[in-house]
Scaffold this active site. Structure first.
Site, PDB file in Angstrom:
ATOM      1  N   THR A 133       0.839  -1.213   0.000  1.00  0.00           N
ATOM      2  CA  THR A 133       0.000   0.000   0.000  1.00  0.00           C
ATOM      3  C   THR A 133       0.872   1.260   0.000  1.00  0.00           C
ATOM      4  OG1 THR A 133      -0.161   0.080   2.398  1.00  0.00           O
ATOM      5  CG2 THR A 133      -1.872  -1.150   1.232  1.00  0.00           C
ATOM      6  N   GLU A 134       0.332   2.310  -0.621  1.00  0.00           N
ATOM      7  CA  GLU A 134       1.102   3.555  -0.722  1.00  0.00           C
ATOM      8  C   GLU A 134       0.540   4.649   0.182  1.00  0.00           C
ATOM      9  OE1 GLU A 134       1.129   4.283  -4.930  1.00  0.00           O
ATOM     10  OE2 GLU A 134       2.179   2.375  -5.252  1.00  0.00           O
ATOM     11  N   ALA A 158      -2.846   5.428   3.399  1.00  0.00           N
ATOM     12  CA  ALA A 158      -3.946   4.875   4.214  1.00  0.00           C
ATOM     13  C   ALA A 158      -5.189   4.738   3.328  1.00  0.00           C
ATOM     14  CB  ALA A 158      -4.214   5.777   5.400  1.00  0.00           C
ATOM     15  N   ASN A 159      -5.908   3.650   3.501  1.00  0.00           N
ATOM     16  CA  ASN A 159      -7.146   3.342   2.761  1.00  0.00           C
ATOM     17  C   ASN A 159      -6.932   2.920   1.306  1.00  0.00           C
ATOM     18  OD1 ASN A 159      -8.834   3.652   4.951  1.00  0.00           O
ATOM     19  ND2 ASN A 159      -8.906   5.872   4.681  1.00  0.00           N
ATOM     20  N   ASP A 201      -4.197  -4.429  13.311  1.00  0.00           N
ATOM     21  CA  ASP A 201      -5.659  -4.425  13.343  1.00  0.00           C
ATOM     22  C   ASP A 201      -6.241  -3.339  12.436  1.00  0.00           C
ATOM     23  OD1 ASP A 201      -5.463  -6.457  15.148  1.00  0.00           O
ATOM     24  OD2 ASP A 201      -5.749  -5.204  16.912  1.00  0.00           O
ATOM     25  N   ARG A 246       4.283   3.026  21.933  1.00  0.00           N
ATOM     26  CA  ARG A 246       3.488   4.252  22.130  1.00  0.00           C
ATOM     27  C   ARG A 246       2.254   3.983  22.979  1.00  0.00           C
ATOM     28  NH1 ARG A 246       2.222   2.131  17.177  1.00  0.00           N
ATOM     29  NH2 ARG A 246       0.087   2.232  16.403  1.00  0.00           N
TER      30      ARG A 246
END
Ligand SMILES: CCCCCCCCCCCCC/C=C/[C@@H](O)[C@H](COP(=O)(O)O)NC(=O)CCCCCCCCCCCCCCC
Ligand SMILES: Nc1ncnc2c1ncn2[C@@H]1O[C@H](COP(=O)(O)OP(=O)(O)O)[C@@H](O)[C@H]1O
Ligand SMILES: [Ca+2]
Length: 500
Positions: free
Chosen positions: A131-132, A134-135, A159, A272
């Site tokens: 993937t490049e 988000a979404n 997740d 984090r």
């Protein structure tokens, strides 16, 4: 028949080349490759299989057979290939999405080094998309992907990445089946393609709670042998407008705040969450609002029955059957009796599965089921820091985290949440009458965060993604998706277990 070194060998085989230690381990024959070498009258044929290790880990092992002639070797090879080809549950072509950005940013390396060689060995072909943005995966699945060409989808990430994949798949399935995915009362069509998860994120609780470990090789082997595990999905709406789906944790208050704070520290990687967790624990914000829920009735299981959802879970089978019969009789979940709870909460969590993960091996709701058509609604009321710590610590021990006066848990089919500042005038009037004067002032303060007191509202943590709305309507869709998994196996570290 599959050649097996531990059963009586056919006349023409010379028995296994590998020493006896392997003989005791006879598991499902996973892959078969080729005749590797031919010496004078001896043909060698390695067969790969799955070996169970400790803590639900699977490993790929090999046993080598020798045959006196090339012809007999070829008969064995052809026989095993035929058997494997007849097994319709094993995927042959997979669409793989890799999130190179999640977790410790190791998704691509994990896939290339640990998973791709196994797929190649098992004769599983792949189409890989890194993937490049988000979404990217969600949108590709929604509109572009030629799903008919594939037997499943593989998600390499955490997740959040899994969430992208199911959003794409569920949406596409509804649109292809002329179902309106935006309507809260619609009965959604189940997705036919299974999803495999190669854990490469920060929490990876969906992988952990369905396989029992976060290990890329184990997940790859579950995909190769063609396992199948159904899973419930919650749809979330705001004022009848679709927002998102959730399969693991939907958390307001503590877990929402931890997520919001942790996004600013993404550079730290998975640690984090611990830092933001500590910060939010010390901050100790509570939120006011109203929770209404529709209890799950007539089904097996309760959130505190001590049961565990395991491979072949009878509760999931029973409840799944019951709910599908209900749907056939056109009974709606609206028949039941809604209950309402108003209050101040440190956390409101809906766990559609146990949410077990390495941080909490038994999870947020240890007795929750993967595919029973319900979610466990956990309400943690305002309490002291000390008491909240007691509750949190119980997620890591054998003690019951619900056995505290300020915690309650309900197994539900639907629920709604309205933060106090969104409540109707009549609700607010009722609150005012119930509360004393001091609390009226505190309401004024919560409406004006500039005065330095607690904020009026938190946000929802939806499988690790932040939701933009606070007032939500949640409904469980029983067994809407399927994974390449089999649920957590009861057997603990059986090193040599016979499956076939
Ligand atoms: C004092 C120790 C308390 C330990 C309590 C641990 C409870 C952990 C429950 C975790 C449930 C996880 C549910 C899964 C959520 C995930 O979908 C989601 C996204 O995953 P992804 O990053 O792979 O995309 N992950 C999360 O939202 C992360 C939640 C992690 C919460 C960590 C909370 C740590 C709390 C530390 C409190 C410390 C108090 C210390 C006081 C001295
Ligand atoms: N190529 C990409 N660049 C940036 N973000 C991405 C990319 N691919 C996916 N994402 C997003 O990254 C976020 C975190 O992904 P995830 O795999 O869950 O990792 P983590 O467990 O570390 O949160 C998700 O919101 C997902 O939509
Ligand atoms: Ca469930």
């Amino acid at each position: 028949m599959v050649p097996s070194p531990s059963t009586s060998a056919p006349a023409e085989t010379c028995g296994p080349v590998l020493p006896g230690s392997v003989c005791a381990v006879k598991l499902r024959c996973v892959f078969l490759l080729k005749c590797v070498s031919r010496r004078v009258c001896v043909c060698v044929c390695p067969v790969s299989y799955v070996e169970r290790g400790r803590q639900h880990r699977w490993r790929c092992a090999q046993v080598t057979f020798t045959c006196p002639t090339e012809a007999s070797c070829q008969r064995w090879v052809a026989g095993i290939r035929e058997l494997l080809a007849a097994n319709a549950s094993r995927p042959r072509r997979l669409l793989v999405y890799i999130n190179p950005y999640g977790g410790k940013k190791q998704g691509k390396r994990i896939y290339e080094q640990k998973v791709a060689p196994l797929f190649a060995r098992a004769g599983v072909s792949t189409h890989v998309i890194v993937t490049e943005y988000a979404n990217h995966a969600r949108d590709h699945l929604r509109t572009e992907a030629e799903l008919k060409q594939f037997d499943g989808v593989v998600c390499v990430g955490g997740d959040g990445m899994f969430s992208e994949i199911i959003h794409g798949l569920i949406w596409r399935t509804q649109v292809d089946g002329s179902v309106d995915p935006g309507c809260p009362d619609e009965t959604l069509s189940p997705c036919s393609l299974r999803v495999g998860i190669i854990p490469a994120g920060s929490t990876d609780c969906i992988c952990f709670a369905t396989v029992g470990t976060n290990d890329p090789v184990t997940s790859a082997l579950h995909i190769i042998v063609g396992d199948s595990q159904a899973m419930d999905v919650c749809s979330i709406h705001h004022n009848n407008t679709f927002l998102r789906y959730s399969v693991s944790l939907l958390g307001y208050g503590f877990y929402g705040d931890v997520l919001t704070d942790s996004e600013r520290k993404r550079w730290m990687g998975p640690a984090r969450y611990d830092l933001s967790g500590l910060k939010m624990f010390l901050t100790h914000h509570y939120y006011e609002g109203t929770v209404s829920y529709l209890p799950a009735r007539g089904i097996l299981g309760t959130p505190r029955d001590g049961a565990r959802c395991r491979s072949g879970c009878v509760v999931c089978q029973h409840n799944g059957q019951l709910l599908s019969e209900k749907a056939e009789r056109y009974e709606t979940e609206n028949d039941g009796e809604w209950r309402t709870i108003r209050g101040k909460f440190l956390a409101i969590n809906a766990a559609s599965m146990s949410c077990a993960c390495p941080r909490s091996p038994k999870g947020l709701s240890p007795a929750a089921h993967l595919a029973d058509g319900t979610t466990d609604l956990i309400l943690v009321r305002k309490c002291s820091r000390f008491n909240f710590l007691r509750h949190l610590l119980r997620h890591t021990s054998k003690d019951d985290q619900f056995d505290l006066t300020f915690v309650e848990v309900h197994r539900v089919r639907r629920f709604r949440f309205t933060p106090r500042h969104c409540q109707s005038d009549s609700d607010l009037e009722l609150d005012l009458r119930e509360n004393n004067k001091g609390q009226i002032f505190s309401q004024i303060c919560t409406d004006h965060p500039a005065c330095g007191c607690a904020p009026a509202y938190s946000s929802w943590n939806c499988d690790g993604e932040i939701l933009t709305h606070t007032a939500i309507d949640v409904r469980v869709h029983c067994q809407l998706i399927k994974l390449f998994a089999r649920g957590i196996e009861e057997l603990e570290s059986g090193l040599c277990v016979t499956v076939t």
